[in-house]
Design a protein around this motif. Sequence first.
Motif, PDB file in Angstrom:
ATOM      1  N   VAL A  54       0.840  -1.211   0.000  1.00  0.00           N
ATOM      2  CA  VAL A  54       0.000   0.000   0.000  1.00  0.00           C
ATOM      3  C   VAL A  54       0.868   1.252   0.000  1.00  0.00           C
ATOM      4  CG1 VAL A  54      -1.675   1.320   1.356  1.00  0.00           C
ATOM      5  CG2 VAL A  54      -1.945  -1.166   1.093  1.00  0.00           C
ATOM      6  N   GLU A  55       1.929   1.251   0.822  1.00  0.00           N
ATOM      7  CA  GLU A  55       2.816   2.414   0.865  1.00  0.00           C
ATOM      8  C   GLU A  55       3.515   2.624  -0.477  1.00  0.00           C
ATOM      9  OE1 GLU A  55       5.435   1.581   4.053  1.00  0.00           O
ATOM     10  OE2 GLU A  55       3.945   1.949   5.637  1.00  0.00           O
ATOM     11  N   PHE A  56       3.961   1.524  -1.108  1.00  0.00           N
ATOM     12  CA  PHE A  56       4.600   1.656  -2.415  1.00  0.00           C
ATOM     13  C   PHE A  56       3.602   2.167  -3.462  1.00  0.00           C
ATOM     14  CE2 PHE A  56       6.009  -0.082  -6.505  1.00  0.00           C
ATOM     15  CZ  PHE A  56       7.302   0.430  -6.563  1.00  0.00           C
ATOM     16  N   SER A  57       2.355   1.676  -3.386  1.00  0.00           N
ATOM     17  CA  SER A  57       1.325   2.150  -4.316  1.00  0.00           C
ATOM     18  C   SER A  57       1.083   3.638  -4.137  1.00  0.00           C
ATOM     19  CB  SER A  57       0.022   1.379  -4.090  1.00  0.00           C
ATOM     20  OG  SER A  57       0.198   0.007  -4.311  1.00  0.00           O
ATOM     21  N   ASP A  65      -6.203 -12.688   0.636  1.00  0.00           N
ATOM     22  CA  ASP A  65      -7.007 -12.068  -0.441  1.00  0.00           C
ATOM     23  C   ASP A  65      -6.698 -10.590  -0.571  1.00  0.00           C
ATOM     24  OD1 ASP A  65      -8.206 -14.457  -1.009  1.00  0.00           O
ATOM     25  OD2 ASP A  65     -10.036 -14.063   0.131  1.00  0.00           O
ATOM     26  N   ILE A  66      -6.568  -9.910   0.578  1.00  0.00           N
ATOM     27  CA  ILE A  66      -6.259  -8.474   0.534  1.00  0.00           C
ATOM     28  C   ILE A  66      -4.902  -8.245  -0.126  1.00  0.00           C
ATOM     29  CG2 ILE A  66      -5.798  -6.437   1.951  1.00  0.00           C
ATOM     30  CD1 ILE A  66      -7.779  -7.546   3.993  1.00  0.00           C
ATOM     31  N   LEU A  67      -3.900  -9.050   0.260  1.00  0.00           N
ATOM     32  CA  LEU A  67      -2.569  -8.906  -0.329  1.00  0.00           C
ATOM     33  C   LEU A  67      -2.604  -9.185  -1.827  1.00  0.00           C
ATOM     34  CD1 LEU A  67       0.475  -8.515  -0.008  1.00  0.00           C
ATOM     35  CD2 LEU A  67       0.649 -10.943   0.556  1.00  0.00           C
ATOM     36  N   GLU A  68      -3.375 -10.195  -2.232  1.00  0.00           N
ATOM     37  CA  GLU A  68      -3.484 -10.516  -3.658  1.00  0.00           C
ATOM     38  C   GLU A  68      -4.117  -9.372  -4.429  1.00  0.00           C
ATOM     39  OE1 GLU A  68      -5.345 -14.046  -6.533  1.00  0.00           O
ATOM     40  OE2 GLU A  68      -5.814 -13.986  -4.389  1.00  0.00           O
ATOM     41  N   PHE A  98      -1.652  -6.468  -4.745  1.00  0.00           N
ATOM     42  CA  PHE A  98      -0.614  -6.773  -5.735  1.00  0.00           C
ATOM     43  C   PHE A  98      -1.161  -6.666  -7.152  1.00  0.00           C
ATOM     44  CE2 PHE A  98       2.539  -8.882  -2.844  1.00  0.00           C
ATOM     45  CZ  PHE A  98       3.648  -8.213  -3.339  1.00  0.00           C
ATOM     46  N   LYS A  99      -2.390  -7.173  -7.379  1.00  0.00           N
ATOM     47  CA  LYS A  99      -2.979  -7.085  -8.711  1.00  0.00           C
ATOM     48  C   LYS A  99      -3.150  -5.627  -9.140  1.00  0.00           C
ATOM     49  CE  LYS A  99      -5.556 -11.436  -8.878  1.00  0.00           C
ATOM     50  NZ  LYS A  99      -6.904 -12.054  -8.925  1.00  0.00           N
ATOM     51  N   THR A 100      -3.661  -4.810  -8.213  1.00  0.00           N
ATOM     52  CA  THR A 100      -3.851  -3.388  -8.541  1.00  0.00           C
ATOM     53  C   THR A 100      -2.530  -2.718  -8.861  1.00  0.00           C
ATOM     54  OG1 THR A 100      -5.793  -3.291  -7.096  1.00  0.00           O
ATOM     55  CG2 THR A 100      -4.759  -1.192  -7.678  1.00  0.00           C
ATOM     56  N   LEU A 101      -1.508  -2.979  -8.037  1.00  0.00           N
ATOM     57  CA  LEU A 101      -0.193  -2.372  -8.259  1.00  0.00           C
ATOM     58  C   LEU A 101       0.435  -2.901  -9.545  1.00  0.00           C
ATOM     59  CD1 LEU A 101       2.129  -0.612  -7.254  1.00  0.00           C
ATOM     60  CD2 LEU A 101       2.940  -2.581  -5.920  1.00  0.00           C
TER      61      LEU A 101
END
Length: 403
Positions: A322-325, A342-345, A348-351
């Motif tokens: 989230v911070e990198f995004s 699921d949240i991490l996935e 990652f998909k969004t980023l």
Amino acid sequence: RAGVMSAHLFRRSALTLKMLILTAALGAAVWLVSDSHHTRSLKELFHERLAERFSLEAQEHRTRFDRHVRIHTQAAKMLAGSQMMLEHLHGEPWEGRDAQSVQYHVDPPGWMPAHSVLRPFVVPRYALLLDSEGRVRELYHWDQTVPSPDLLTPSALVLALSRGQSYLTRLEAGPYLLSSEPVMLDGEQAAILLLAAPIDSGFLRESQALSTTPHTVALLSEGADRILVSSDPNAVPDGIRLSELSDLYLTVGKGFFDYGSSDLVIRFASFIPLQEVSDLTQAALDRARQQRTMATAAFGLTFMLLIYLLTRRVRALTQRVVEFSSHMAVKQDRTDSRDELDILEDRFKTLASAIMRETEALEYQASHDPLTDLPNRKLLNDRLQNELLRSGFTGAPLVLMVS
């Protein structure tokens, strides 16, 4: 529909909760299967070990019964050779008495010691003093019960078979133990002492009086497998068949008599209540089940601790994404899922999608003129380089036309 809703809620639940539910379900299934297997194995093993132990106890019962039977012979020898017996025969000769009359004694007569002296050996039910012709002249009966009439007229064969040993026989009143011993006076046989005891429940209880395992014991008649007499008629009634007791008792130690003489073919057996066996087995199973439960609980807690630590690492990684995004000006949408993976996935998909779009845009800008949006010299050089490499590899001719 309820199942679909439950599955949907489960998928959207937190990872810790999911693992807790799965661990509990899997642990319960494993516990039930292992409990069933261990219960069956422990019952078989425990019954086998209990049977071995009870066999030893039954041997103790049999040994005590044998000793009680043999001690009648020892008591007869002791009484026949006692000074009291010799003084009695010296002081009251029988020549002047009516040989047909029998003198009955309720209290120990003068030719017998007191009960306190006899008790370490055996207190005889009946003690008969016979003359040298085998006629009963005096009789002691401790419980004021007159014996069977055929005991008052013992045959020469009975006296011979019981002389110096234990003799089991059946009289009108039932099975009896007889033991006789000659009374010698001045080197000649002056009388015969005969000890007699009906083999009844009281006799069996007396034989097991000092036993450390006071289970019911019984004598069985041969052939019919019926109870001849037991130490507890209320628990094991006389005359009942062994097959009728199979659901109530574990029967062990069914051995034949092998001492003295006997005209009875009988066996000795010990009866252990199956409820006692069941209680002992259940106690062992409860202890084993308690240990398995504690082990399962420890495993579950350890597994949950590992899941908690893993979840923390996943949350930390998600926060970095989230911070990198945010640093890359990539907007992360809100999610309703509570599953950390699921949240991490999703993050990652969004980023990854944003980075791919940014990369494609940069590549396009590098190969096209920003004013005319036409391919530039860099794209020409890249395409020409690719074609030259392909031509060199395949040997096909290459023609470049520039206008």
